[in-house]
Design a protein around this motif. Sequence first.
Motif, PDB file in Angstrom:
ATOM      1  N   GLY A 116       0.771  -1.222   0.000  1.00  0.00           N
ATOM      2  CA  GLY A 116       0.000   0.000   0.000  1.00  0.00           C
ATOM      3  C   GLY A 116       0.806   1.279   0.000  1.00  0.00           C
ATOM      4  N   ILE A 117       2.111   1.198   0.149  1.00  0.00           N
ATOM      5  CA  ILE A 117       2.946   2.401   0.155  1.00  0.00           C
ATOM      6  C   ILE A 117       3.217   2.814  -1.282  1.00  0.00           C
ATOM      7  CG2 ILE A 117       5.191   3.372   0.747  1.00  0.00           C
ATOM      8  CD1 ILE A 117       5.274   1.502   3.130  1.00  0.00           C
ATOM      9  N   GLY A 118       2.919   4.076  -1.591  1.00  0.00           N
ATOM     10  CA  GLY A 118       3.200   4.593  -2.925  1.00  0.00           C
ATOM     11  C   GLY A 118       4.657   4.980  -3.033  1.00  0.00           C
ATOM     12  N   VAL A 119       5.337   4.428  -4.011  1.00  0.00           N
ATOM     13  CA  VAL A 119       6.757   4.703  -4.215  1.00  0.00           C
ATOM     14  C   VAL A 119       6.959   5.260  -5.618  1.00  0.00           C
ATOM     15  CG1 VAL A 119       9.082   3.714  -4.296  1.00  0.00           C
ATOM     16  CG2 VAL A 119       7.402   2.793  -2.693  1.00  0.00           C
ATOM     17  N   ARG A 128      15.883  -1.969 -11.259  1.00  0.00           N
ATOM     18  CA  ARG A 128      16.072  -2.986 -10.215  1.00  0.00           C
ATOM     19  C   ARG A 128      15.304  -2.618  -8.949  1.00  0.00           C
ATOM     20  NH1 ARG A 128      22.529  -4.096 -11.220  1.00  0.00           N
ATOM     21  NH2 ARG A 128      22.207  -5.154 -13.211  1.00  0.00           N
ATOM     22  N   VAL A 129      15.351  -1.342  -8.584  1.00  0.00           N
ATOM     23  CA  VAL A 129      14.595  -0.889  -7.414  1.00  0.00           C
ATOM     24  C   VAL A 129      13.107  -1.095  -7.649  1.00  0.00           C
ATOM     25  CG1 VAL A 129      13.932   1.161  -6.083  1.00  0.00           C
ATOM     26  CG2 VAL A 129      16.336   0.724  -6.585  1.00  0.00           C
ATOM     27  N   THR A 130      12.638  -0.800  -8.844  1.00  0.00           N
ATOM     28  CA  THR A 130      11.232  -0.999  -9.184  1.00  0.00           C
ATOM     29  C   THR A 130      10.834  -2.456  -9.001  1.00  0.00           C
ATOM     30  OG1 THR A 130      11.206   0.855 -10.731  1.00  0.00           O
ATOM     31  CG2 THR A 130       9.538  -0.849 -11.062  1.00  0.00           C
ATOM     32  N   ALA A 144       7.940  -6.687  -3.184  1.00  0.00           N
ATOM     33  CA  ALA A 144       7.675  -6.524  -1.754  1.00  0.00           C
ATOM     34  C   ALA A 144       6.261  -6.003  -1.500  1.00  0.00           C
ATOM     35  CB  ALA A 144       8.698  -5.577  -1.135  1.00  0.00           C
ATOM     36  N   GLY A 145       5.504  -5.765  -2.573  1.00  0.00           N
ATOM     37  CA  GLY A 145       4.126  -5.342  -2.432  1.00  0.00           C
ATOM     38  C   GLY A 145       3.883  -3.851  -2.496  1.00  0.00           C
ATOM     39  N   ALA A 146       4.896  -3.083  -2.819  1.00  0.00           N
ATOM     40  CA  ALA A 146       4.734  -1.628  -2.918  1.00  0.00           C
ATOM     41  C   ALA A 146       3.990  -1.262  -4.192  1.00  0.00           C
ATOM     42  CB  ALA A 146       6.093  -0.939  -2.908  1.00  0.00           C
ATOM     43  N   GLU A 147       3.243  -0.179  -4.108  1.00  0.00           N
ATOM     44  CA  GLU A 147       2.597   0.388  -5.284  1.00  0.00           C
ATOM     45  C   GLU A 147       3.601   1.349  -5.906  1.00  0.00           C
ATOM     46  OE1 GLU A 147      -1.157   2.112  -4.246  1.00  0.00           O
ATOM     47  OE2 GLU A 147      -1.666   0.396  -3.005  1.00  0.00           O
ATOM     48  N   VAL A 148       4.228   0.922  -6.983  1.00  0.00           N
ATOM     49  CA  VAL A 148       5.318   1.682  -7.594  1.00  0.00           C
ATOM     50  C   VAL A 148       4.827   2.474  -8.796  1.00  0.00           C
ATOM     51  CG1 VAL A 148       7.575   1.523  -8.723  1.00  0.00           C
ATOM     52  CG2 VAL A 148       7.014  -0.016  -6.828  1.00  0.00           C
ATOM     53  N   ARG A 149       5.231   3.729  -8.847  1.00  0.00           N
ATOM     54  CA  ARG A 149       4.994   4.571 -10.021  1.00  0.00           C
ATOM     55  C   ARG A 149       6.371   4.879 -10.611  1.00  0.00           C
ATOM     56  NH1 ARG A 149       2.454   9.627  -8.274  1.00  0.00           N
ATOM     57  NH2 ARG A 149       0.653   8.291  -8.028  1.00  0.00           N
TER      58      ARG A 149
END
Length: 72
Positions: A3-6, A18-20, A26-31
């Motif tokens: 649920g954390i927006g990154v 790679r970070v993306t 890990a379940g992050a919401e990535v933009r």
Amino acid sequence: MSGIGVLVTGATGTTGSRVTAVARSAGAEVRTASRHNSDVLFDWYAASTWPSALDGCGRVYLVPPPVSTSRP
């Protein structure tokens, strides 16, 4: 991390991609953000692109532009 927006700048590059991948696994919401081929336009030299890229993000992975005496 769910649920954390990154926001990941430079997401089309080596470290950004790679970070993306790791953040998403890990379940992050990535933009992803870059000047080309990403979820949102982000250009260090165009401050008008910053607010929409950062909207809703609680974390940011920043890849600074290369050091240069002039804009690319």
